[in-house]
Design a protein around this motif. Structure first.
Motif, PDB file in Angstrom:
ATOM      1  N   HIS A 130      -3.651   5.331  -2.467  1.00 55.54           N
ATOM      2  CA  HIS A 130      -4.382   5.871  -1.771  1.00 55.54           C
ATOM      3  C   HIS A 130      -4.367   7.488  -2.014  1.00 55.54           C
ATOM      4  CE1 HIS A 130      -6.109   2.410   1.310  1.00 55.54           C
ATOM      5  NE2 HIS A 130      -4.911   2.296   1.529  1.00 55.54           N
ATOM      6  N   THR A 131      -5.867   7.773  -2.609  1.00 53.23           N
ATOM      7  CA  THR A 131      -4.775   9.344  -3.104  1.00 53.23           C
ATOM      8  C   THR A 131      -6.228  10.555  -2.662  1.00 53.23           C
ATOM      9  OG1 THR A 131      -6.913   9.040  -5.240  1.00 53.23           O
ATOM     10  CG2 THR A 131      -3.988   8.735  -5.316  1.00 53.23           C
ATOM     11  N   LYS A 132      -5.819  11.288  -1.772  1.00 56.80           N
ATOM     12  CA  LYS A 132      -6.763  11.994  -1.326  1.00 56.80           C
ATOM     13  C   LYS A 132      -7.090  11.776  -0.007  1.00 56.80           C
ATOM     14  CE  LYS A 132      -7.633  14.910  -5.370  1.00 56.80           C
ATOM     15  NZ  LYS A 132      -8.696  15.086  -6.961  1.00 56.80           N
ATOM     16  N   LYS A 133      -8.514  10.688  -0.245  1.00 58.90           N
ATOM     17  CA  LYS A 133      -7.953  10.007   0.763  1.00 58.90           C
ATOM     18  C   LYS A 133      -8.133   9.048   1.073  1.00 58.90           C
ATOM     19  CE  LYS A 133     -11.112  14.047   2.238  1.00 58.90           C
ATOM     20  NZ  LYS A 133     -11.099  14.572   3.284  1.00 58.90           N
ATOM     21  N   PHE A 134      -8.317   7.978   2.180  1.00 54.71           N
ATOM     22  CA  PHE A 134      -7.997   6.754   2.274  1.00 54.71           C
ATOM     23  C   PHE A 134      -8.921   5.883   1.329  1.00 54.71           C
ATOM     24  CE2 PHE A 134      -7.853   2.684   4.888  1.00 54.71           C
ATOM     25  CZ  PHE A 134      -6.887   2.309   5.143  1.00 54.71           C
ATOM     26  N   HIS A 135     -10.227   6.150   1.538  1.00 50.51           N
ATOM     27  CA  HIS A 135     -11.244   5.347   0.499  1.00 50.51           C
ATOM     28  C   HIS A 135     -10.902   5.331  -0.892  1.00 50.51           C
ATOM     29  CE1 HIS A 135     -14.119   8.467   0.952  1.00 50.51           C
ATOM     30  NE2 HIS A 135     -14.150   8.624  -0.389  1.00 50.51           N
ATOM     31  N   ASP A 136     -10.135   6.142  -1.303  1.00 51.98           N
ATOM     32  CA  ASP A 136     -10.158   7.075  -2.973  1.00 51.98           C
ATOM     33  C   ASP A 136      -8.856   5.889  -2.910  1.00 51.98           C
ATOM     34  OD1 ASP A 136     -11.659   8.528  -3.562  1.00 51.98           O
ATOM     35  OD2 ASP A 136     -10.793  10.225  -2.396  1.00 51.98           O
ATOM     36  N   ILE A 137      -9.457   4.580  -4.551  1.00 48.41           N
ATOM     37  CA  ILE A 137      -8.000   3.581  -3.712  1.00 48.41           C
ATOM     38  C   ILE A 137      -8.069   3.807  -5.656  1.00 48.41           C
ATOM     39  CG2 ILE A 137      -7.893   2.915  -1.809  1.00 48.41           C
ATOM     40  CD1 ILE A 137      -9.528  -0.044  -2.674  1.00 48.41           C
ATOM     41  N   GLY A 156       1.043  -1.313  -0.370  1.00 51.80           N
ATOM     42  CA  GLY A 156      -0.137   0.432   0.025  1.00 51.80           C
ATOM     43  C   GLY A 156       1.266   1.139  -0.033  1.00 51.80           C
ATOM     44  N   LYS A 157       0.910   2.632  -0.245  1.00 53.78           N
ATOM     45  CA  LYS A 157       0.991   4.101  -0.731  1.00 53.78           C
ATOM     46  C   LYS A 157      -0.206   5.097  -0.278  1.00 53.78           C
ATOM     47  CE  LYS A 157       3.683   6.422  -3.605  1.00 53.78           C
ATOM     48  NZ  LYS A 157       3.853   6.848  -5.531  1.00 53.78           N
ATOM     49  N   LEU A 158       0.157   5.673   0.699  1.00 50.43           N
ATOM     50  CA  LEU A 158      -0.905   6.842   1.067  1.00 50.43           C
ATOM     51  C   LEU A 158       0.122   8.037   0.060  1.00 50.43           C
ATOM     52  CD1 LEU A 158      -0.915   5.018   4.360  1.00 50.43           C
ATOM     53  CD2 LEU A 158      -3.526   5.531   3.210  1.00 50.43           C
ATOM     54  N   ASP A 159      -0.907   8.093  -0.409  1.00 51.51           N
ATOM     55  CA  ASP A 159      -0.516   9.795  -0.896  1.00 51.51           C
ATOM     56  C   ASP A 159      -1.336  10.551  -0.342  1.00 51.51           C
ATOM     57  OD1 ASP A 159       0.956   8.320  -3.360  1.00 51.51           O
ATOM     58  OD2 ASP A 159      -0.309   8.901  -4.905  1.00 51.51           O
ATOM     59  N   SER A 160       0.292  11.593   0.376  1.00 54.53           N
ATOM     60  CA  SER A 160      -0.769  12.772   1.184  1.00 54.53           C
ATOM     61  C   SER A 160      -1.418  11.910   2.862  1.00 54.53           C
ATOM     62  CB  SER A 160      -0.738  13.884   0.418  1.00 54.53           C
ATOM     63  OG  SER A 160      -0.065  14.769  -0.420  1.00 54.53           O
ATOM     64  N   THR A 162       4.644   3.696   7.568  1.00 53.41           N
ATOM     65  CA  THR A 162       6.371   4.615   7.405  1.00 53.41           C
ATOM     66  C   THR A 162       6.514   4.635   6.333  1.00 53.41           C
ATOM     67  OG1 THR A 162       6.983   1.725   8.805  1.00 53.41           O
ATOM     68  CG2 THR A 162       8.516   3.635   7.900  1.00 53.41           C
ATOM     69  N   ASN A 163       6.621   5.943   6.190  1.00 54.62           N
ATOM     70  CA  ASN A 163       7.211   6.332   4.459  1.00 54.62           C
ATOM     71  C   ASN A 163       5.617   6.404   4.084  1.00 54.62           C
ATOM     72  OD1 ASN A 163       9.504   7.021   5.942  1.00 54.62           O
ATOM     73  ND2 ASN A 163      10.679   5.598   5.140  1.00 54.62           N
ATOM     74  N   HIS A 164       4.523   6.629   4.669  1.00 54.93           N
ATOM     75  CA  HIS A 164       3.680   6.709   3.610  1.00 54.93           C
ATOM     76  C   HIS A 164       3.161   5.449   3.263  1.00 54.93           C
ATOM     77  CE1 HIS A 164       2.483  10.755   4.197  1.00 54.93           C
ATOM     78  NE2 HIS A 164       3.947  11.105   4.503  1.00 54.93           N
ATOM     79  N   ALA A 165       3.662   4.101   3.608  1.00 52.47           N
ATOM     80  CA  ALA A 165       3.487   2.665   2.882  1.00 52.47           C
ATOM     81  C   ALA A 165       3.215   2.035   3.999  1.00 52.47           C
ATOM     82  CB  ALA A 165       5.046   2.304   2.061  1.00 52.47           C
ATOM     83  N   TYR A 166       2.386   0.800   3.437  1.00 51.30           N
ATOM     84  CA  TYR A 166       2.161  -0.530   4.522  1.00 51.30           C
ATOM     85  C   TYR A 166       1.842  -1.611   3.530  1.00 51.30           C
ATOM     86  CZ  TYR A 166      -2.281  -0.246   2.796  1.00 51.30           C
ATOM     87  OH  TYR A 166      -3.371   0.036   1.814  1.00 51.30           O
TER      88      TYR A 166
END
Length: 394
Positions: A116-123, A40-44, A68-72
């Motif tokens: 995940h972009t903008k919001k967690f549920h936006d995938i 997973g990658k969490l952008d911002s 960790t560092n916007h990734a899991y």
């Protein structure tokens, strides 16, 4: 992106929060074996943890990973593709799971890349097959599901207003609509995409969530599935449901001759169903741990006290096992059920009578006539007394 069903989100708020709180000490435990991985990658997006909730047979599996560092990275095991919940939740500071903190996806064995972009549920997802089919199927089904739920809600509101006639008419309309669109959407998907990882999910939707399913209708769809899905634990369990449903509607059907069996009673003596031939007998399946069964026991006592002298008997078959033998005896005494015969299949996890009659849930019962034929079944909440009154008061 997969559209989020807000009704699903609403249900998950409280249920998954409770599950997480109860399971907190066990989250993040290593799996014995793994066949899927989520990168997973969490952008911002700044969140401390990501949780995954999915099923394994009848068990709910919950695991977690630190961000960790916007990734899991999450790993686990599943036999067949299935809808899966990803969520973020800070147990120390948050008291409610937020809609934006839940993402729904379809997970299959293999490696999935989730962004995940903008919001967690936006995938957005790339990886094993299935996600696009799932997205298309759920989007196609949504307007039908929404209309079906609206009809259910309307009928429920009419019942609250005590307008039972109109409510029953709406329920009849809802049932006909549901059967039609389920066959069209989910049955149609299986026919068109039998090898898709989503086909088994569609079959489960077509079957519904209740104990009672139409085994004859579902079997041809099940036979279309890939051999690996049919051979999986989930597949075998579902096939058993189909087999039991077919048995229930053949050997356990009204008009069928009741199949004989022999089990031991509380004193260890052999009792046969055929011992009761020549009388009206209720074959009652229950267990000491079954709350609805225990709640219905006063009706059995009332029916026995009223109609025993007119030729009515009860044979109670308990699903209790050897471990719960004492609880079985205690329940018989506590519920004042000592006037009639009680048997059990204590040394087997699956009661032989359950398999014999295709019973998928208890309480369940069969009213058998003196000639050995089943004349009624699934009698609850006083239905037994009404049925016996028609038969024995004439």
């Amino acid at each position: 992106m997969l559209p989020i069903d807000r009704s699903v989100i609403k249900n998950y708020h409280e249920k998954l929060l409770g599950v997480l709180l109860m399971a907190a000490p066990f989250l993040g435990l290593a799996q014995n074996k793994t066949n899927f991985e989520i990168k997973g990658k969490l952008d911002s997006i700044d969140v401390p943890m990501v949780y995954i909730v999915h099923s394994q047979g009848f068990k709910q599996i919950i695991d977690s990973a630190e961000v960790t560092n916007h990734a899991y990275r999450l790993k686990g095991y599943l036999e067949v593709g299935q809808p899966t919940v990803l969520m973020t939740y800070n147990m120390r500071t948050t008291k409610q799971i937020q809609p934006d903190g839940i993402a729904l996806l379809f997970l299959s064995p293999g490696t999935s890349m989730v962004t995940h972009t903008k919001k967690f549920h936006d995938i957005t997802i790339s990886g094993p097959a299935g996600y696009n089919d799932y997205k298309t199927l759920t989007a196609t089904a949504k307007p039908y599901e929404d209309k079906n739920q609206a009809l259910k809600t309307k009928a429920y509101e009419l019942l609250k207003q005590k307008d039972t006639i109109t409510a029953n008419n709406v329920y009849a309309k809802q049932y006909a609509f549901e059967q039609g669109f389920m066959d069209k959407i989910y049955g149609g998907f299986i026919k068109q995409h039998p090898k898709s990882p989503v086909a088994f999910f569609a079959l489960q939707k077509l079957a519904g969530t209740g104990h009672s399913i139409d085994g004859q209708k579902l079997k041809p769809y099940f036979d279309m599935l890939p051999s690996n899905i049919k051979a999986s634990e989930d597949g075998q369990q579902f096939n058993k449901r189909i087999t039991d449903a077919i048995t229930f509607n053949t050997k356990g059907a009204i008009g069928s001759l009741a199949t004989d069996f022999t089990l031991l009673d509380t004193a260890g003596h052999a009792v046969k169903l055929s011992d009761f031939k020549g009388k009206y007998v209720l074959l009652d399946l229950w267990a000491s741990w079954c709350s609805p069964c225990r709640a219905d026991n006063p009706h059995l006592v009332a029916a026995y006290n009223t109609y025993h002298k007119k030729g009515f008997e009860i044979l109670s078959v308990s699903l209790d096992t050897r471990q719960r033998e004492k609880a079985w005896h205690n329940a018989i005494n506590h519920d004042h059920l000592t006037a009639w015969a009680h048997v059990a299949d204590l040394d087997h996890e699956t009661n032989s009578v359950v398999t014999l009659y295709g019973v998928s849930g208890i309480p369940q019962n069969f009213l058998i006539a003196p000639d050995g034929k089943i004349i009624a079944r699934s009698l609850r909440d006083g239905d037994l007394e009404k049925q016996l009154s028609k038969i024995l008061n004439n």
